[in-house]
Design an enzyme around this catalytic site. Structure first.
Site, PDB file in Angstrom:
ATOM      1  N   LYS A 216       0.842  -1.203   0.000  1.00 17.56           N
ATOM      2  CA  LYS A 216       0.000   0.000   0.000  1.00 17.56           C
ATOM      3  C   LYS A 216       0.878   1.255   0.000  1.00 17.56           C
ATOM      4  CE  LYS A 216      -3.408   2.417   2.775  1.00 17.56           C
ATOM      5  NZ  LYS A 216      -4.336   2.395   3.900  1.00 17.56           N
ATOM      6  N   GLU A 222      10.618  -4.553   4.463  1.00 20.17           N
ATOM      7  CA  GLU A 222      10.753  -5.959   4.081  1.00 20.17           C
ATOM      8  C   GLU A 222      10.409  -6.146   2.597  1.00 20.17           C
ATOM      9  OE1 GLU A 222       9.010  -4.696   6.537  1.00 20.17           O
ATOM     10  OE2 GLU A 222       9.224  -5.851   8.392  1.00 20.17           O
ATOM     11  N   GLY A 277      -4.772  -1.689   5.025  1.00 26.34           N
ATOM     12  CA  GLY A 277      -3.935  -2.808   4.569  1.00 26.34           C
ATOM     13  C   GLY A 277      -4.556  -4.166   4.856  1.00 26.34           C
ATOM     14  N   ARG A 278      -5.084  -4.337   6.067  1.00 28.23           N
ATOM     15  CA  ARG A 278      -5.628  -5.650   6.436  1.00 28.23           C
ATOM     16  C   ARG A 278      -7.034  -5.874   5.890  1.00 28.23           C
ATOM     17  NH1 ARG A 278      -4.577  -2.253  10.303  1.00 28.23           N
ATOM     18  NH2 ARG A 278      -6.197  -1.401  11.675  1.00 28.23           N
ATOM     19  N   GLU A 363      -4.648  -6.284  14.854  1.00 27.54           N
ATOM     20  CA  GLU A 363      -4.136  -4.981  14.426  1.00 27.54           C
ATOM     21  C   GLU A 363      -5.276  -3.946  14.459  1.00 27.54           C
ATOM     22  OE1 GLU A 363      -0.581  -4.548  11.522  1.00 27.54           O
ATOM     23  OE2 GLU A 363      -2.298  -3.936  10.328  1.00 27.54           O
ATOM     24  N   HIS A 394      -4.770 -32.585  18.210  1.00 29.41           N
ATOM     25  CA  HIS A 394      -3.647 -33.382  18.714  1.00 29.41           C
ATOM     26  C   HIS A 394      -2.521 -32.491  19.199  1.00 29.41           C
ATOM     27  CE1 HIS A 394      -5.524 -37.095  17.394  1.00 29.41           C
ATOM     28  NE2 HIS A 394      -5.996 -36.344  16.404  1.00 29.41           N
ATOM     29  N   LYS A 523       9.319  -0.112  13.863  1.00 34.12           N
ATOM     30  CA  LYS A 523       9.835   0.195  12.525  1.00 34.12           C
ATOM     31  C   LYS A 523      10.884   1.290  12.621  1.00 34.12           C
ATOM     32  CE  LYS A 523       5.703  -0.553   9.690  1.00 34.12           C
ATOM     33  NZ  LYS A 523       4.716   0.102   8.849  1.00 34.12           N
TER      34      LYS A 523
HETATM   35  O1  F6P Z   1       3.267  -2.638   9.674  1.00 37.52           O
HETATM   36  C1  F6P Z   1       1.934  -2.979   9.590  1.00 37.52           C
HETATM   37  C2  F6P Z   1       1.409  -2.712   8.219  1.00 37.52           C
HETATM   38  O2  F6P Z   1       1.312  -1.349   8.000  1.00 37.52           O
HETATM   39  C3  F6P Z   1       0.088  -3.395   7.974  1.00 37.52           C
HETATM   40  O3  F6P Z   1      -0.985  -2.659   8.424  1.00 37.52           O
HETATM   41  C4  F6P Z   1       0.101  -3.608   6.518  1.00 37.52           C
HETATM   42  O4  F6P Z   1      -0.818  -4.576   6.118  1.00 37.52           O
HETATM   43  C5  F6P Z   1       1.544  -4.036   6.309  1.00 37.52           C
HETATM   44  O5  F6P Z   1       2.275  -3.260   7.221  1.00 37.52           O
HETATM   45  C6  F6P Z   1       2.089  -3.858   4.935  1.00 37.52           C
HETATM   46  O6  F6P Z   1       2.029  -2.535   4.521  1.00 37.52           O
HETATM   47  P1  F6P Z   1       2.207  -2.133   3.011  1.00 37.52           P
HETATM   48  O7  F6P Z   1       1.121  -2.749   2.227  1.00 37.52           O
HETATM   49  O8  F6P Z   1       2.148  -0.637   2.995  1.00 37.52           O
HETATM   50  O9  F6P Z   1       3.555  -2.635   2.546  1.00 37.52           O
END
Ligand code: F6P
Length: 568
Positions: A216, A222, A277-278, A363, A394, A523
């Site tokens: 987003k 990452e 995002g979620r 979240e 199990h 972060k």
């Molecule tokens: O760090 C949490 C977050 O902002 C989530 O809310 C989101 O889904 C994820 O990181 C990834 O964010 P992006 O889509 O901006 O890379």
């Protein structure tokens, strides 16, 4: 009974409100309710307390409540103006106040195509235009018309993303993998641990691989690192800079960063800041899903979610599945002191659902200040966890059955399977599902245990020793969610149901469920620590533990480098 680990000096309105107080008083007697007795007294409990919605059945009868409990819970929802909040969300009001944004994942699946306005602009045409772009692109890739840099068809798609840009598409692709295009293999790269990238890239042919960089913000560390690694890999394998356009597309709200990264904006699929995002799998973040299962199936997914949106918006509270789920969760969380809740899908295809719901729920509602920034004095977001059945049975069911904690559960199953052929497997799975929910509820008394041991021929002395270990208190609550079949439509409804449950809880707890400031501090510190890790300068700040660990990492790095050098 209030549950809170934080020391608070402010009393929020919620815990002092009339509906809350009535629930507190009611809890004093309701805590002794035995579900077994409730069923004995009312042969119609199941029919009264289960709801049919299209091909989904929601049975909430195996919970600790009476009609009076429900009435108090509905009164709580009314007191919190649930209807007005629904209206505000669905109509595009900026209810995510800390970020100044609307919350409109429902617009992405608004199949009625009624106008929805943000800042005076109807968002439906732009949603449709991105869907059209996704359709054209996915058709090209799926048909083989889209070629890699040596003219070959795409065989592998790698979704590079994390959090909502990974968990949603991954969960849906796994759940609907029986619809997957036979030529395309779908991979999900999320972890910044290079082992993940290596493992995926080692399986791939650069000539036939397409990367979807899903982010987003397009600033996520990452995702950027993994995308960079993928780009380097492609170039090292012989592709030229101009070939990148054939192998990389982006899904983002951030055109500037996408372009800076080297992806052609024509290869970018847009979405908007009013998609959390979620909550984004319904947006262009669903591109990987479309590539995997095709546009018609994706539309079915949206249709299923839209149908649940309509149910949520229009049904009275007493017949409203997400409202009831949310309120029962509050009943256990805030009055019984339950700290967690488990999601238990009895479906191999739904194995990613617990991880997806962990993010969606925690979240969203893992907050300790209310919408006005006031610290609250009641417990919020449940700890969500789970695993697919029967595997969980199990592993951790022991604790649910006989541990000291109350763990409300959601059992989910589809009555028919698309792999279809082996009815014997299916029957075993279904009977475990049914037996577990029943066992959790009825338990096993001392006398029943004694009888069973005696009939198994255990000696009297042995029986008395064993009994305490073999008694089950029962009375453990569960919801049963039964799908006729797991397909795009029912899955869309199921996910939307959970989204709205989270919404209901956020409204009652007076939270902003749509920001996530809690992930920011880590972060921010990471960037600083990364710099220090890579330099040899002395470190004077940090606490002694972080400083000590940092030094030790540097020592290990140096030692390993020397050892490797010596081995050469
Ligand atoms: O760090 C949490 C977050 O902002 C989530 O809310 C989101 O889904 C994820 O990181 C990834 O964010 P992006 O889509 O901006 O890379």
């Amino acid at each position: 009974m209030r549950q809170s680990n934080v020391i608070v000096d402010l009393s929020s309105n919620l815990s002092a409100s009339p509906a809350w107080k009535r629930l507190e008083t009611h809890y004093l007697s309701a805590k002794y309710l035995q579900m077994k007795e409730l069923f004995n007294h009312d042969p119609n409990r199941f029919s009264k307390h289960s709801i049919h919605f299209e091909d989904l059945l929601f049975d909430y009868s195996k919970n600790r409540f009476t009609e009076e409990t429900l009435n108090h819970l509905f009164a709580l929802a009314r007191q919190c103006n649930i209807h007005q909040w629904q209206e505000r969300m669905f109509s595009g009001e900026k209810i995510n106040t800390t970020e100044g944004r609307a919350v409109l994942h429902t617009a992405l699946r608004n199949r009625s195509n009624t106008a929805i306005y943000v800042d005076g602009k109807n968002v439906m045409p732009m949603i449709q235009s991105v869907l059209d772009k996704m359709k054209i692109f996915s058709k090209k890739v799926r048909s083989g018309e889209w070629k890699g840099y040596t003219g070959k068809e795409i065989t592998d798609v790698v979704n590079i993303g994390i959090g909502g840009s990974d968990l949603g598409p991954k969960m849906i692709c796994r759940a609907l993998s029986q619809y997957q295009h036979p030529r395309l293999k779908i991979h999900f790269l999320s972890n910044v641990d290079s082992a993940h990238a290596e493992r995926i890239l080692n399986q791939l042919d650069p000539e036939t691989t397409l990367f979807i960089v899903a982010s987003k913000t397009f600033t996520t560390q990452e995702t950027r690192r993994n995308a960079q690694t993928a780009k380097e890999w492609l170039l090292n394998c012989g592709a030229k800079k101009q070939d990148i356009a054939k192998h990389f597309v982006a899904v983002s709200t951030n055109t500037v960063e996408v372009t800076k990264f080297g992806i052609d904006p024509n290869n970018m699929f847009e979405f908007w800041d009013w998609v959390g995002g979620r909550y984004s799998l319904w947006s262009a973040i669903g591109l990987t899903i479309v590539l995997a299962i095709g546009m018609p199936q994706f539309i079915e997914l949206l249709e299923g979610a839209h149908a649940m949106d309509q149910h949520f918006k229009n049904m009275p509270l007493e017949k409203n599945i997400p409202v009831i789920m949310g309120l029962l969760g509050i009943w256990y969380n805030n009055f019984f002191g339950a700290e967690s809740s488990a999601v238990l899908p009895y479906d191999y295809y739904l194995r990613e659902l617990p991880a997806y719901l962990e993010q969606a729920d925690m979240e969203s509602n893992g907050k300790s200040v209310d919408r006005d920034g006031e610290r609250i004095d009641y417990s919020t977001g449940s700890i969500v966890w789970g695993a697919e059945g029967n595997n969980g049975q199990h592993a951790f069911y022991q604790l649910i059955h006989q541990g000291t904690k109350l763990i409300p559960t959601d059992f989910i199953i589809a009555s028919s399977t698309h792999t279809g052929c082996n009815q014997d497997h299916r029957n075993i799975l279904v009977s475990n599902f049914l037996a577990q929910t029943e066992a959790l509820m009825i338990g096993r008394s001392r006398s029943e245990t004694r009888e069973q041991l005696a009939s198994a021929g255990v000696q009297i002395k042995g029986i008395e020793q064993k009994i305490p270990h073999m008694v089950f208190d029962g009375n453990q609550p569960s919801n049963s969610i039964l799908l006729k079949e797991l397909n795009p439509r029912t899955l869309g409804s199921l996910i939307a149901m959970y989204e709205h449950k989270i919404f209901v809880q956020g409204i009652v707890w007076n939270l902003n469920s749509y920001d996530q400031w809690g992930v920011e501090l880590g972060k921010h510190l990471t960037e600083k620590v990364l710099e220090e890790l890579q330099s040899q300068k002395d470190i004077y700040h940090h606490d002694s533990s972080t400083r000590g660990l940092l030094h030790q990492f540097r020592n290990y790095y140096t030692q390993t480098a020397r050892e490797r050098e010596a081995e050469k």
